[in-house]
Every structure is written in structure tokens, then in C-alpha cells.
Design an enzyme around this catalytic site. Structure first.
Site, PDB file in Angstrom:
ATOM      1  N   ASN A   1      -5.165  -1.996   1.787  1.00 32.68           N
ATOM      2  CA  ASN A   1      -4.161  -2.584   0.610  1.00 32.68           C
ATOM      3  C   ASN A   1      -5.175  -2.641  -0.950  1.00 32.68           C
ATOM      4  O   ASN A   1      -4.990  -3.670  -1.676  1.00 32.68           O
ATOM      5  CB  ASN A   1      -3.776  -3.750   0.816  1.00 32.68           C
ATOM      6  CG  ASN A   1      -2.704  -3.825   1.883  1.00 32.68           C
ATOM      7  OD1 ASN A   1      -2.181  -2.896   2.049  1.00 32.68           O
ATOM      8  ND2 ASN A   1      -2.171  -5.085   2.276  1.00 32.68           N
TER       9      ASN A   1
ATOM     10  N   TYR B   1      -8.306  -3.317  -1.230  1.00 33.50           N
ATOM     11  CA  TYR B   1      -9.330  -4.200  -1.281  1.00 33.50           C
ATOM     12  C   TYR B   1     -10.751  -3.313  -1.120  1.00 33.50           C
ATOM     13  O   TYR B   1     -10.539  -2.389  -0.724  1.00 33.50           O
ATOM     14  CB  TYR B   1      -9.414  -5.386   0.114  1.00 33.50           C
ATOM     15  CG  TYR B   1      -8.352  -6.119  -0.079  1.00 33.50           C
ATOM     16  CD1 TYR B   1      -8.691  -7.507  -0.726  1.00 33.50           C
ATOM     17  CD2 TYR B   1      -6.961  -6.155   0.151  1.00 33.50           C
ATOM     18  CE1 TYR B   1      -7.403  -8.556  -0.742  1.00 33.50           C
ATOM     19  CE2 TYR B   1      -6.015  -6.936   0.244  1.00 33.50           C
ATOM     20  CZ  TYR B   1      -6.127  -8.399  -0.506  1.00 33.50           C
ATOM     21  OH  TYR B   1      -5.348  -9.260  -0.783  1.00 33.50           O
TER      22      TYR B   1
ATOM     23  N   ARG C   1      -9.257  -4.082   9.733  1.00 39.05           N
ATOM     24  CA  ARG C   1      -7.744  -3.648   9.354  1.00 39.05           C
ATOM     25  C   ARG C   1      -7.798  -2.137   8.435  1.00 39.05           C
ATOM     26  O   ARG C   1      -8.554  -2.584   7.307  1.00 39.05           O
ATOM     27  CB  ARG C   1      -6.917  -4.716   8.665  1.00 39.05           C
ATOM     28  CG  ARG C   1      -5.641  -4.417   8.233  1.00 39.05           C
ATOM     29  CD  ARG C   1      -4.850  -5.513   7.671  1.00 39.05           C
ATOM     30  NE  ARG C   1      -3.347  -5.465   7.868  1.00 39.05           N
ATOM     31  CZ  ARG C   1      -2.473  -5.993   6.929  1.00 39.05           C
ATOM     32  NH1 ARG C   1      -2.980  -6.578   5.867  1.00 39.05           N
ATOM     33  NH2 ARG C   1      -1.170  -6.140   7.274  1.00 39.05           N
TER      34      ARG C   1
END
Length: 219
Positions: free
Chosen positions: A23, A25, A72
């Protein structure tokens, strides 16, 4: 920072930590050729762009135990302006490297429900299963109870996580356990707290913390 945050989490009583590498990051920005324009040992090749993720995992693992560290990743995602032409090569490499470590699990946003960058054929969870080897694998994004069960039964993942369905199903675990239907997804404007007391959401009393449980709605 990753090590200190992980140590603090363990002191606070957490069982393990998950490093967020999706996402858009920081770790995702290093993985993606779209954003990583470095010319040093952290940029250029897929090996170099994987370096920070692997170093972060190893550093945190040396502090709290590698079996208490998870990661993740989002190979198909476009959130945060992500998506790179070489996404398949990049994520296959970093996942195969992570598979060499005895981590707690690998959490992959393989589903397309949060947007797809359309830069090639989406990476399917069955492919990730092959790359991840014996790592405990968690699938995510857009799954229903039915597709989650099918994915686990097919051996493509060991578990499936639910994010947005939790926002409008505060009793999600009970709904899944009892076969109760899930509510429709909340509008994205209701995912967050009201900005002020003048915010229409505040005045209307709507929001994810106002959603009734199945028992409350069917009383």
C-alpha cells in the site's frame, strides 16, 4: 525504527509483529521500481530493491525472534500510487528470499478488490504459494467466506484475513462461525472518525463504530 517499534510492541504484550510492505508504505516504496530510483545498493536490480525489506526482517528477528516476525506485501496493488512493470520478477524474488527465513507468516494482498495496477497478469495466490514454500501464508483482499474456504481447501493459503468486512461487521467472527450473512461494505467516507462536530457523519451518528451486530439487527 522497525526494531525499536517491534521491541516496544513485545514489551506492551504483543505476540508478534507484522512489517507493512504494501500500500505504498516505506518498504513497498523500496520494492517498487516505480518509486525506487536509487542508484546505490538499495536500488536498481530486484535484489537491491529487496534489500531493505530483508534487512528489516532480519534486524527485527534478531531482536524479538524471527518466529515472531511477519511481513505484508501487495504485488498487485495500486494503492499509494504503487505498481511497477517488473512487479512479477520483484515479488517472486523477495518472497523466495523471505521463504528462507523461519518467519511467523507471510501476509499477501493478492486480491484485486482494492485496485489493480494492470501492468501485467495479476499474481495469483497459487503462484505465491509456490514461491513461499513452507512459509505460513495468509491471503487477503476481497475474499468472501466462501472463496476464503475454497482457497484454504485448495492448499493455496493457510489462512485468509478480512479487513474492510470487519468495519461493517463488528461480530465478523461470530457471523463466519454461524454462517450468518455479512453486511454490505460501508461507504469509504465512513471508514474514519468525523473531522469535527460539524461533520455530517458526526451529526448523523453514522460510522463503522455504529454498525449493529447480527444479534442487535435481528432482535
Amino acid at each position: 525504527d522497525f526494531v525499536n517499534a517491534a521491541a516496544n510492541a513485545m514489551t506492551a504484550g504483543f505476540d508478534m509483529v507484522e512489517l507493512h510492505g504494501a500500500n505504498g508504505y516505506l518498504l513497498d516504496q523500496f520494492l517498487q521500481s516505480r518509486t525506487n530510483k536509487r542508484t546505490d545498493e538499495y536500488g536498481g536490480s530486484v535484489e537491491n530493491r529487496s534489500r531493505l525489506v530483508l534487512e528489516a526482517v532480519d534486524a527485527v528477528g534478531s531482536k524479538i525472534g524471527i518466529n515472531k516476525v511477519a511481513v505484508r506485501l501487495g504485488p498487485n496493488g495500486m494503492y499509494g500510487d504503487m505498481g511497477s512493470p517488473d512487479f512479477r520478477e520483484q515479488f517472486e524474488h523477495v518472497i523466495r528470499e523471505l521463504a528462507k527465513r523461519n518467519m511467523a507468516y507471510l501476509h499477501v494482498m493478492d486480491g484485486l478488490a482494492f485496485g489493480f495496477h494492470e501492468l501485467g497478469k495479476p499474481v495469483h495466490i497459487s503462484e505465491i504459494r509456490q514461491w513461499a514454500g513452507d512459509l505460513v501464508l495468509m491471503a487477503n483482499c476481497g475474499y468472501t467466506p466462501e472463496t476464503a474456504e475454497q482457497t484454504i481447501q485448495a492448499g493455496h493459503a493457510d489462512m485468509v484475513s478480512f479487513g474492510r468486512p470487519f468495519l461493517n461487521n463488528p461480530d465478523l467472527v461470530e457471523r463466519l462461525r454461524n454462517g450468518w450473512p455479512l453486511r454490505d461494505l460501508l461507504d469509504a467516507s465512513l471508514w474514519f472518525s468525523p473531522k469535527s462536530k460539524d461533520d455530517p457523519q458526526y451529526l448523523s451518528g453514522e460510522g463503522y463504530n455504529k454498525v449493529p451486530t447480527y444479534a442487535e439487527a435481528n432482535n
